[in-house]
Design an enzyme around this catalytic site. Structure first.
Site, mmCIF file in Angstrom:
data_model
loop_
_atom_site.group_PDB
_atom_site.id
_atom_site.type_symbol
_atom_site.label_atom_id
_atom_site.label_comp_id
_atom_site.label_asym_id
_atom_site.label_seq_id
_atom_site.Cartn_x
_atom_site.Cartn_y
_atom_site.Cartn_z
ATOM 1 N N ARG A 93 0.809 -1.213 0.000
ATOM 2 C CA ARG A 93 0.000 0.000 0.000
ATOM 3 C C ARG A 93 0.846 1.270 0.000
ATOM 4 N NH1 ARG A 93 -2.047 -3.990 1.867
ATOM 5 N NH2 ARG A 93 -0.333 -4.053 3.335
ATOM 6 N N THR A 94 1.835 1.329 0.876
ATOM 7 C CA THR A 94 2.593 2.570 1.015
ATOM 8 C C THR A 94 3.352 2.895 -0.272
ATOM 9 O OG1 THR A 94 2.827 2.187 3.393
ATOM 10 C CG2 THR A 94 4.309 3.783 2.391
ATOM 11 N N LYS B 159 26.454 -3.967 -1.297
ATOM 12 C CA LYS B 159 27.908 -3.915 -1.465
ATOM 13 C C LYS B 159 28.589 -3.208 -0.289
ATOM 14 C CE LYS B 159 27.249 -3.474 -6.465
ATOM 15 N NZ LYS B 159 27.467 -2.611 -7.656
ATOM 16 N N ARG C 65 11.633 3.902 3.030
ATOM 17 C CA ARG C 65 11.204 2.986 4.089
ATOM 18 C C ARG C 65 12.422 2.139 4.448
ATOM 19 N NH1 ARG C 65 5.994 -0.966 4.706
ATOM 20 N NH2 ARG C 65 5.116 1.072 5.160
ATOM 21 N N HIS D 70 5.695 5.926 11.469
ATOM 22 C CA HIS D 70 5.139 5.835 10.123
ATOM 23 C C HIS D 70 4.210 7.042 9.968
ATOM 24 C CE1 HIS D 70 3.876 4.380 6.365
ATOM 25 N NE2 HIS D 70 3.548 3.139 6.661
#
Length: 309
Positions: free
Chosen positions: A56-57, A86, A107, A135
């Site tokens: 969703r986000t 890396k 995120r 959030h």
């Protein structure tokens, strides 16, 4: 923060006046969507850096930018498909991506990652979730949903249920609700995932009433909003701790029968059995409408970030 650079990093940054303004902007974005979008940010580029899984986000941010006429680059699994694998630091990744972008949505699994990103970014950074921390955009769409569904936030009685220790959506929504008058919050959870003391201290400092309990049935009939959350298996230190918390609170038709007729059930999603599918057809089930509201809020936030306000 650089002059005219608007970051969205945490829920505490928003005042009541800013929330009112954002919700009005989000209403206007609903009209933009109904009109088929606009070209207000044509030529602008948003980078999505998702070091943690999302549906969703990520997709709502990408849809939001597209509906504003902009374009999107990025990765949905930055932990594997970026130079992080890396050994590149987050700060170096952000310094590089800044040169390709007008706004960055991140995120990450680590608490505070968005603030670290903003500290070195030359473009606005939006926190799309940082581990078990915050959030903020979810909290904003949650508050917007309550406003739309209840026609008010002042005076609301809300039960936050489930994983309150690792549930960053609960933390951020609590901070947002502290801007409103006469709010009552019931924190309902298993003992091993109670609301953090840092959240409680903030609510006490802001004069917000709250009560901790393990008994959802006791308050079901008096609340306006039931905010159910998933027990997040991926955040627990051990399977044993997860199993202690799992399955204790289920929203089903029996629980709905105890709730007020004008109450609503919310969930940040995804759900994992804590709301039965039989609840979906009840008009009080607001969680899919809630997810849709994320598009409008994120359109409004992107617009503000790109305008530097």
């Amino acid at each position: 923060m650089q002059p005219n650079l608007y970051h969205v990093l945490g829920a505490k940054q928003f005042s009541r006046a800013e929330l009112d303004d954002l919700f009005e902007a989000s209403k206007r974005m609903e009209e933009v969507v109904r009109a088929g979008g606009n070209r207000s940010h044509e030529g602008r580029i948003m980078t999505t850096l998702f070091f943690e899984a999302s549906t969703r986000t990520r997709l709502s941010f990408e849809s939001a930018m597209s509906r504003l006429g902009g374009s999107v680059i990025g990765t949905e699994n930055a932990a594997q498909f970026s130079s992080a694998i890396k050994g590149e630091t987050l700060e170096d990744t952000i310094r590089i991506v800044t040169g390709y972008s007008d706004v960055i949505v991140i995120r990450h699994t680590d608490i505070g990652a968005a603030k670290r990103a903003a500290a070195v970014a030359g473009v606005p950074v939006i926190n799309a979730g940082d581990g078990a921390g915050e959030h903020p955009t979810q909290a904003l769409l949650d508050a917007y949903t309550i406003q739309k569904e209840m026609s008010r936030i002042d005076g609301v009685r809300i039960a936050m249920v489930g994983d309150l220790a690792y549930g960053r959506t609960v933390h951020s929504l609590s901070y947002i609700l502290a801007n409103y008058k006469d709010v009552m919050i019931y924190y309902i959870s298993p003992d091993n995932v109670r609301i953090p003391s840092s959240v409680k201290r903030y609510m006490e400092e802001r004069g917000v009433r709250y009560e901790e309990t393990t008994d959802l049935n006791a308050v079901a009939g008096s609340i306006d909003v039931l905010y159910q959350t998933r027990i997040q298996k991926e955040r627990f230190p051990s399977l044993e701790e997860y199993e202690k918390a799992s399955g204790q609170y289920i929203v089903d038709e029996e629980l709905l029968s105890r709730m007020q007729k004008n109450a609503i059930v919310m969930h940040p999603l995804p759900r994992a059995g804590e709301i039965t599918e039989g609840v979906d057809s009840d008009p009080r089930a607001a969680y899919f409408r809630q997810a849709q509201n994320g598009l409008y809020i994120r359109m409004a936030l992107i617009d503000k970030c790109l305008k530097g306000v």
